[in-house]
Each structure stands twice: as structure tokens, then as C-alpha cells.
Design an enzyme around this catalytic site. Structure first.
Site, PDB file in Angstrom:
ATOM      1  N   GLU A   1      -3.524   7.789   7.685  1.00 58.85           N
ATOM      2  CA  GLU A   1      -4.591   6.990   7.091  1.00 58.85           C
ATOM      3  C   GLU A   1      -4.972   5.856   8.054  1.00 58.85           C
ATOM      4  O   GLU A   1      -6.147   5.532   8.236  1.00 58.85           O
ATOM      5  CB  GLU A   1      -4.141   6.433   5.728  1.00 58.85           C
ATOM      6  CG  GLU A   1      -5.250   5.720   4.980  1.00 58.85           C
ATOM      7  CD  GLU A   1      -4.826   5.256   3.595  1.00 58.85           C
ATOM      8  OE1 GLU A   1      -3.700   5.579   3.161  1.00 58.85           O
ATOM      9  OE2 GLU A   1      -5.633   4.575   2.941  1.00 58.85           O
TER      10      GLU A   1
ATOM     11  N   GLU B   1       2.019   1.916  -3.381  1.00 58.95           N
ATOM     12  CA  GLU B   1       0.920   2.459  -4.193  1.00 58.95           C
ATOM     13  C   GLU B   1       0.875   3.995  -4.044  1.00 58.95           C
ATOM     14  O   GLU B   1       0.728   4.724  -5.019  1.00 58.95           O
ATOM     15  CB  GLU B   1      -0.397   1.816  -3.754  1.00 58.95           C
ATOM     16  CG  GLU B   1      -1.622   2.340  -4.467  1.00 58.95           C
ATOM     17  CD  GLU B   1      -2.723   2.675  -3.486  1.00 58.95           C
ATOM     18  OE1 GLU B   1      -3.126   3.856  -3.437  1.00 58.95           O
ATOM     19  OE2 GLU B   1      -3.174   1.763  -2.763  1.00 58.95           O
ATOM     20  N   HIS B   2       1.010   4.480  -2.820  1.00 59.91           N
ATOM     21  CA  HIS B   2       1.061   5.933  -2.613  1.00 59.91           C
ATOM     22  C   HIS B   2       2.277   6.550  -3.309  1.00 59.91           C
ATOM     23  O   HIS B   2       2.192   7.609  -3.935  1.00 59.91           O
ATOM     24  CB  HIS B   2       1.141   6.242  -1.115  1.00 59.91           C
ATOM     25  CG  HIS B   2      -0.179   6.233  -0.423  1.00 59.91           C
ATOM     26  ND1 HIS B   2      -0.635   7.293   0.326  1.00 59.91           N
ATOM     27  CD2 HIS B   2      -1.154   5.287  -0.369  1.00 59.91           C
ATOM     28  CE1 HIS B   2      -1.831   7.001   0.828  1.00 59.91           C
ATOM     29  NE2 HIS B   2      -2.165   5.781   0.426  1.00 59.91           N
TER      30      HIS B   2
ATOM     31  N   HIS C   1       0.829  -1.208   0.000  1.00 61.88           N
ATOM     32  CA  HIS C   1       0.000   0.000   0.000  1.00 61.88           C
ATOM     33  C   HIS C   1       0.868   1.265   0.000  1.00 61.88           C
ATOM     34  O   HIS C   1       0.557   2.249  -0.676  1.00 61.88           O
ATOM     35  CB  HIS C   1      -0.916  -0.031   1.228  1.00 61.88           C
ATOM     36  CG  HIS C   1      -1.658   1.235   1.473  1.00 61.88           C
ATOM     37  ND1 HIS C   1      -1.434   2.034   2.558  1.00 61.88           N
ATOM     38  CD2 HIS C   1      -2.632   1.850   0.756  1.00 61.88           C
ATOM     39  CE1 HIS C   1      -2.234   3.087   2.506  1.00 61.88           C
ATOM     40  NE2 HIS C   1      -2.974   2.998   1.432  1.00 61.88           N
TER      41      HIS C   1
END
Lengths: 461, 443
Positions: A190, A113-114, A110
Site C-alpha cells: 500500500e 485497522e487492517h 493503520h
């Protein structure tokens, strides 16, 4: 007052995280913005928000319109033409997700991905996003246990542009500590937003970790905080170099295009990206046979409404016996798929003890999956009453099976709708599309018509 | 307010975040040919014929019939009504009504906002006669039987209780009650457990009878239907409604500014909400303000707030601003969430950005890009599906923008000058905002 949330292993299908929030306008109290429908992404305020009839995935002709091919470098390409509006969606799915992470590096899929938005040698940070915004396009990305996806929705005339940028960042990502450090803070925020501020999410996380004790599906997609804090630029680049290669990706283009146009553009853009690695077969450690029932209880004074969930290990569609995954789909639908389902009729309507209840099956997981039931008491009812009532319905369906008249969600007449929203990507990744190709829907249905399969319709969400 | 949240968990987020909307070319890409239809009985609608699929989508609204019409002490009435219209009507009881909708593949849902009560309906043409009958029954003869009323009310109450310590819900509530203190906009749409307990079947019927009328009705239709056929359907569904609604007047709401409010709750992340004045939809500087907001915090990955709070400093996952233009008041809102100890710093950054925008406005390049985005994305957000077009047709009427709005919109945006945007920024942002934080008091 102290309240308890309890779960005998619980819900949440594959966790899915996105790069950034979308359509923030109207997200709060705005009821009317410049766009009269800007609030449309919000859930409807009525209580019964079950799926609107006619989900696009049911469209029968989809299979016929799909073209598939593979480039020399191994990139799989799927094209779904739809010419009703001059719009196109590009999606690139990498066949890697959180469940592929090395021990101790939870969250790296993840995080990468950022970081994929941080620019390349040729196109510095922000250039791609600005180019998409300049034409009114939309974009985002997401990570699940099994896949990582990037997409843009743009005027059809701009397809070449977004393909160029997307192909570029498949191989040429540039990361510096200057951009990595604040982005790590972003994913930590997040996590605070999604999990640390929310006892319900904390319970979900624990339940997954309890259900999957050996499988990587027990580790949250966003990662454990202590490990996220340690994720570095080098970790991200190593993961990128290992998995981000054309032979480990699927390009999906849907919209106002033809297969030949896409093929030519794909050759020009993605076709120039060399194979960077060979990630090999995808594997997932499997669960040992669960011998003991496990109960997870989370007590938090902020919890004002108890709820219960129960999850069973179940085979995903790739490892299930033929027809088994479809049967579980149908069973989830009959048992708990909306206001006409058995659980809803029993717990919510007849007994009046639940505010909500349902069942689900997450068949798209790469290997092992889960089947779950849940309920939230209403009024004075207790969690024990909810659990007893759910058990009664499960016992009933085990004893007498289902009837021919019950399952019908997949065949609602309204599901013929071919809406443009069919092109909206979702977290299920390529399998859902591939399933349509590999296993024609009609065939699946014939199979399901056998009473011993537990039903006769197949539901696609 | 949805029980789906239970199952959704993180998956729900995916639904929300992948709600990416389709984009269209900035030229008038989709020929949206809007026809004005008047039924034999005098009911008006906007229609976009689309015979490519055997489907009809109907959206409608009772303008002014939203939660502002909930009587004092019976807050949540209109929201409760949205859940009960399809729970039995005429001779058809709840379960049978639901089964009929299911069998016919009819989608029927209702919603309420501060200002309007809205409905959304979709059917395939094969069963349209029976489907339109069901809609007519839902609007004119809902049963409000005891079982469904208690069930839906119980679901709403459960949802309210479940959200009682949800920081985002608390932030919305405190924000609303601070900014719109004393006004109907300060009240919770969904009501409270106490107010919901006060609502009877008679109250529901009285609200329906008072609000559902021909003179506050607007309708938008898209699909496989001709103007003549639609005329008959309009009379079939809406023809027996009252001629005039009996709406309670709503005063103007002036947002309360300059307040600082903290709601103390022990969570690791503090939610921040900021309020500034907004513009009414009918104001001449609406688009100037809209473009300014886009640059400030409206653009998903490109706005100033996003850049300063998330990209440069990693203080938050999301940071945004929005313009809310209600019928009786307007505001510009800002929201973000950051670790508790960084809340003061984040509020300072927001204040600085507001000040900078108020004093200097945007750069010419920012304005140019904002215009391109706002023009290009409209078709995307509003015209990407039959349901979206039908919603847009209703929205255009609710905002009184005129039938040709979609065509005129590009020119309205192009006409906005840099000076217009600077003036709008000065007007809206050069004031002391109201700041609401939900998190540990020390932050």
C-alpha cells in the site's frame, strides 16, 4: 527532462488510509458494467470538478434529528434517523489515530485497522466480511491522524447483525503470526502504491514532516517504511489493548432506525463489552514558533509537471479562538474554493498562468492544523510566477479583507438537498457530527457575520 | 482528469474509498415507480417522481456521441467539450454563467466515455425556470470564447503532462493501445497535447451540432416534478436540438489477446493489467459472466483474486477484475500492483486462477453468495440517491434494458445456473490473455 516540484511546506490534510479499495468494478477502462452507474465513484472527467452544490452536511435539520447518549461502559452513541430508504449505516470511530502512536512505531494504527479484519475467538477470519457481502452490504475502514473508523452499510433489518460483529471485535480480536505477516506485506505494498511510486506523494510526505517538526502530525499515517517493516503482532495487540475500549469509541448509526431501537441494540451488543483500558486525555505535542521559512524541493526525473504548495500552521477548531476556525474556512473558500474564487479568477482566468490553484484549511485536526495554498503552472509559466501571483492575492486579502458579496458556498440554494449520501462516512470522524450538536450551525453563522471575522458564511465541506 | 488531485492527495483517496454505497434489502426494497413521459414535442424520458424534497435531478446522454466521435487528429474533442458547455452560452459570458449557476445553486456537469456523451443537472424548484434555461443555453448556444477554450484546454494539457510518468496512467494507456489496437477505443479520451492544439471553436461547435440531437438523446429524471411539468421542461431544454444526429460509424473491436507487453519505468512497484474476452451487454450469458467475474475478482474483500494475491500472500493492496461491456466491444480486465520482483509470481497466480476458473468454474456455494450480493447491492449502487436513480434511468435506456428492468433483474439473476456460469468461464477464460506490466523491465 528533469523537473522540479517545490513546496514551502505543502498540502494534504490529515492523511487518510483505508483498509481496502472499494468498488473496483469500473475502476479502470470500464465505461459500462452491469451497473449503469458503477463508475460513479470516479472523478468526473471534466476539468472543473469542484464540489457539487448541495453537500449533505449543510442540511439544517440534521442537528434536530440527532440523538446522543452514553452507555454505562462509556461508549458514546450518536443516532441519526433517516427513513427514506430501508438502509442503515453503522460506524464505529475509535478516538485514536496515527498521531497517538509511540515513537518508532509509525504505521501501527493503520496496521491494526487492517488486522481488525482477521477474526475473533467466536468468528474466524472472513466471517464478518462474508456476512456483509451476503446481504449486498458494503464495508470498509480507515485511519487518519486522529481517528480510526469502521463502517458497514446494510439493509436496516441487518443492523443487529453488524452491531453484534462490530462489538465482538472491539474486545476479542485474535491475531496470529500467520495472518500478521502477509498483512504487513499488504501495507508495505500500500505504501509503494500510494507513496513510493509517486513523486508527488513523496513531496507531500516530506512537506508534512517539515511543517510539523515536533508534532506527531509530521509522521505519515501509513508510517515510515523502516518502522513498518518491524511492526509485529505484539505491537498491534498492545495498541489494541490500550485504545480499543468502549470508553474510547463513538458508535454512529444513521438511517432507517429510531434512537430507541439503536439504544436497545447497543445495550445488547456493545453494552456487554467491558472497559478494557483508560487511554486518558488525548494530547499532541505542539509546534514551536516557526522562525525560519522552510523550503522543500523534490527533484525526480519522472515529474513532468511542476507544482508549488505552501502551508501555514493554523489552529484546529478545538484550540482556535471562537469563530477563528470558521473564519479560516471562509477565507479558504474565498481565496481558493472553486472557479469563482480569487485565486482561480486571478491565476487561471485573468493571468492565464495556472492550470489549477486553490486554498484549503483543515480545521478538523485535533490540535494544530494547517492552511494551504497551491498552484500548478500552465504553458510556459514558471513556479516563481505562480508563487508571486498567489502572494499578491494573499497580500490583497490581508490589506483589504473580503467583501460581503463574496462568500456564499455554504448558502447555495442547492445545498438544501438531503440526500441519502449524507450517511456516507468520511475521514473527519465524529467531530463533524459533534460540531453540529455542540455548536449549532446557526449560532456559528451569526458569529461569522461579524466583518472582523473575515467573512460571513461558514462552509462545510 | 481533475485539478482537485493537487489538493486532495491522500484525502482524495479517502473520498474514493469511503464511497461505500448504501445497501438495500434483497427484496425489491425501494419502490421505484418509473413513468414513461413523452413531451408535447415528442421527447421521451423516464421519470421517478419524488416530492419529498424540492429538487429535480436530470441526467441525459447522447448515445454513441462519446470519444469514438472525435475526428482523427482531434482526439480529446468530446472531453474538451464537456469542460466548455458551462463556460458561457448565449449572451452570458463565462464568469457570469458560472456565477449564475452558483447563485441558483444549480449543479451542471458533462462527461464523455468511449460510447456516450452524458450530462448531469440538478436544481431546486424555486429557480427551476431559470435553471432549465441555462441548461438549454449550454446545450444549444455555447459560446466557446477564446479565453475559456484556452484555459480549459490548458488545464487538460497540464493534466496530461502531469500524468505522463504516472504508472497507473501508463498502464491504462498501454493496455488500451494493446488490447484495442487500431480501434477508436485505443485512443486517449482526453486527447494529447498535439491533438488538443488542433481543436478550434469551430470544431467544438461542429461536434455539438453533429452529436447533440433528439434521436440519440435519452433522459432520466428524478424529483419534485409531475409528468406534465416535465413534458414542458423537456421541450424547453431539448426541443430545439436537431432531429437526427450524424454519427460516424464505429467498427466492432475484437480485443487482442495473447500479447505480453512491458513498459519499462524505474518504480518500485509494478502495475499489472490482464485482458480476456468479455461479453456484450445484450448477450444471453451476460449475467452468467457477470456472476463469474464477481467470484473471480469483482467482490471487494471476498473474491478469489483478492484471497490469493492479497490475503494469502500479501502481494498487493488491491486485486480485482471487471467486465467492460462497451457498445462496440467487450473485455474482462484484471488489475493489481505488486513489488517489482514479485511481478512474475503475481502474473503466474493470475494465470492459475484464470485456468482454474475456466476448467472447474465456481463452487455452488460461491455462486449462491455471488447471487445474493449482486442482487442485494444493486439498489445500493443504483438507487441510493436521486442522482443515482436518474443515472440508472439513463443507463437502462442506453443498454436498452426496458422500463421494467429493475423489477425483472432479480429473476434474471436467479435463473442463472451453475452450468451457465461454468460455460461462461470456459468461453471467456480458456484463452491466452494479454498481459501488460508497467515497471522495471527485469520484472
Amino acid at each position: 527532462m528533469m523537473q522540479v516540484m517545490r513546496a514551502v511546506s505543502a498540502s494534504t490534510l490529515a492523511g487518510i488510509l483505508a483498509f481496502g479499495p472499494v468498488s473496483v468494478a469500473g475502476a479502470q477502462t470500464a465505461t459500462k458494467t452491469e451497473n449503469p452507474t458503477a463508475e460513479k465513484a470516479d472523478a468526473p472527467s471534466t476539468v472543473k470538478s469542484d464540489a457539487i452544490a448541495g453537500t449533505p452536511a449543510d442540511q439544517e435539520p440534521v442537528e434536530e434529528r440527532i440523538t446522543e447518549f452514553t452507555l454505562d461502559n462509556g461508549l458514546q452513541v450518536v443516532v441519526l434517523p433517516d427513513h427514506r430508504a430501508p438502509v442503515v449505516t453503522q460506524m464505529v470511530y475509535y478516538h485514536v489515530g496515527a498521531a497517538d502512536e509511540a515513537p518508532g512505531e509509525s504505521g501501527i494504527a493503520h496496521f491494526l485497522e487492517h488486522l481488525m479484519f482477521k477474526g475473533t475467538k467466536a468468528h474466524p477470519e472472513g466471517e464478518f466480511s462474508r456476512a456483509v457481502a451476503d446481504i449486498g452490504g458494503q464495508e470498509n475502514a480507515f485511519t487518519t491522524d486522529d481517528y480510526t473508523g469502521y463502517y458497514q452499510q446494510v439493509p436496516a433489518s441487518e443492523l443487529a447483525m453488524v452491531m453484534k460483529y462490530e462489538a465482538d471485535r472491539m474486545a476479542n480480536l485474535v491475531l496470529t503470526d500467520e495472518v500478521v505477516a502477509p498483512e504487513r506485506d499488504v501495507i508495505l505494498e500500500e505504501r509503494r502504491m500510494r507513496v513510493d511510486n509517486d513523486p508527488g506523494a513523496q513531496l507531500q510526505e516530506t512537506v508534512q514532516a517539515t511543517l510539523f517538526q515536533n508534532s506527531p502530525y509530521g509522521i505519515p499515517v501509513i508510517g515510515w517504511r523502516s518502522e513498518m517493516e518491524q511492526l509485529s503482532r505484539d505491537d498491534a495487540i498492545a495498541f489494541y489493548d490500550k485504545y480499543y475500549t468502549p470508553n474510547n469509541a463513538t458508535l454512529l448509526v444513521a438511517g432507517d432506525v429510531t434512537a430507541s431501537e439503536v439504544k436497545a441494540l447497543a445495550e445488547e451488543t456493545f453494552g456487554k463489552v467491558e472497559r478494557r483500558a483508560d487511554p486518558g486525555d488525548r494530547d499532541r505535542a505542539l509546534e514551536p514558533e516557526p522562525l525560519a521559512a522552510r523550503t522543500v524541493t523534490l527533484t525526480d526525473e519522472k515529474v513532468t509537471q511542476p507544482s508549488m504548495q505552501r502551508v501555514y500552521l493554523a489552529p484546529g477548531e478545538t484550540i482556535a479562538e471562537p469563530g477563528e476556525a470558521e473564519a479560516l474556512d471562509v477565507l479558504a473558500d474565498i481565496l481558493g474554493g472553486g472557479t469563482t474564487s480569487r485565486l482561480y479568477r486571478s491565476l487561471v482566468v485573468d493571468k492565464g498562468i495556472a492550470a489549477g490553484t486553490g486554498a484549503y484549511y483543515g480545521g478538523t485536526a485535533l490540535k494544530e492544523s494547517q492552511f494551504g495554498v497551491y498552484g500548478m503552472p500552465r504553458g510556459e509559466a514558471s513556479l516563481a510566477e505562480i508563487e508571486t501571483a498567489i502572494d499578491a492575492e494573499i497580500a490583497e486579502v490581508r490589506k483589504t479583507g473580503v467583501t460581503e458579496a463574496e462568500p456564499r458556498t455554504g448558502e447555495k440554494p442547492g445545498s438544501q438537498e438531503h440526500d441519502l449520501s449524507a450517511r456516507q462516512p468520511d475521514g473527519d470522524g465524529p467531530p463533524r457530527w459533534r460540531r453540529a450538536v455542540d455548536r449549532p450551525y446557526a449560532e456559528g453563522r451569526r458569529d461569522l457575520a461579524r466583518p472582523d471575522r473575515g467573512g460571513h458564511r461558514c462552509r462545510r465541506q | 482528469m481533475t485539478m482537485k488531485a493537487l489538493t486532495s492527495g491522500l484525502k482524495g483517496l479517502a473520498v474514493a474509498t469511503s464511497f461505500g454505497l448504501l445497501a438495500f434489502a434483497s427484496a425489491p426494497a425501494l419502490a421505484v415507480d418509473i413513468q414513461e413521459v413523452t413531451s408535447p414535442g415528442g421527447i421521451k424520458a423516464l421519470l421517478v417522481e419524488d416530492h419529498s424534497n424540492p429538487l429535480i435531478a436530470v441526467n441525459f446522454a447522447f448515445k454513441g456521441g462519446g470519444s469514438t466521435q472525435d475526428p482523427d487528429g482531434k482526439e480529446g474533442l468530446s472531453n474538451l467539450l464537456t469542460g466548455l458547455l458551462d463556460e458561457g452560452a448565449g449572451d452570458i459570458e463565462s464568469a457570469d454563467f458560472q456565477a449564475k449557476l452558483d447563485d441558483l445553486g444549480v449543479s451542471m456537469s458533462f462527461d464523455t466515455s468511449y460510447d456516450n456523451f452524458t450530462g448531469s443537472f440538478r436544481t431546486i424548484t424555486d429557480f427551476e425556470d431559470e435553471a432549465f434555461d441555462l441548461l438549454h443555453l449550454a446545450l444549444t448556444e455555447p459560446r466557446f470564447d477564446e479565453e475559456p477554450v484556452n484555459r480549459i484546454r490548458g488545464q487538460i494539457v497540464t493534466g496530461i503532462l502531469a500524468d505522463r510518468n504516472n504508472p497507473e496512467e501508463i498502464a491504462s494507456k498501454v493496455f488500451r493501445e494493446t488490447v484495442f489496437a487500431g480501434h477508436p477505443y485505443s485512443r486517449p479520451d482526453e486527447g494529447t497535447p498535439e491533438s488538443l492544439a488542433n481543436i478550434s471553436a469551430e470544431d467544438l461547435e461542429a461536434f455539438r451540432n453533429r452529436v447533440f440531437a433528439k434521436d440519440d438523446l435519452v433522459v432520466g429524471v428524478v424529483g419534485d416534478i409531475t409528468p406534465e411539468q416535465l413534458g414542458k421542461r423537456l421541450d424547453q431544454v431539448f426541443g430545439s436540438l436537431n432531429e437526427t444526429a450524424d454519427l460516424t460509424p464505429v467498427p466492432m473491436a475484437e480485443p487482442v489477446l495473447g500479447k505480453t507487453v512491458n513498459y519499462d519505468i524505474a518504480v518500485p512497484q509494478t502495475n499489472i493489467r490482464v485482458a480476456m474476452p468479455g461479453v456484450m451487454r445484450s448477450d444471453d450469458d451476460f449475467f452468467a459472466a457477470y456472476l463469474m467475474n464477481h467470484i473471480l475478482g469483482g467482490g471487494s474483500f471476498t473474491s478469489r483474486l483478492y484471497e490469493e494475491i492479497r490475503e494469502k500472500r500479501g502481494l498487493a493492496y488491491g486485486a480485482y477484475s471487471y467486465l467492460a461491456s462497451y457498445d462496440h466491444g467487450a473485455l474482462l480486465g484484471i488489475g493489481t500492483a505488486t513489488r517489482a520482483d514479485a511481478a512474475p509470481q503475481t502474473v503466474d497466480i493470475i494465470r492459475l486462477e484464470l485456468q482454474s476458473m475456466a476448467e472447474k468454474g465456481p463452487t455452488p456455494e460461491e455462486l449462491e453468495k455471488a447471487k445474493a450480493y449482486v442482487k442485494g447491492s444493486y439498489a445500493v449502487r443504483n438507487l441510493d440517491s436521486s442522482l443515482a436513480v436518474a443515472q440508472t434511468l439513463v443507463g437502462i435506456q442506453l443498454d436498452d434494458l426496458g422500463k421494467d428492468y429493475i423489477d425483472e433483474r432479480q429473476a434474471l439473476i436467479d435463473a442463472v445456473t451453475l452450468d451457465d456460469v461454468k460455460a461462461a468461464a470456459k468461453k471467456l477464460l480458456d484463452v491466452s490473455p494479454t498481459v501488460v506490466t508497467v515497471g522495471p523491465a527485469a520484472s
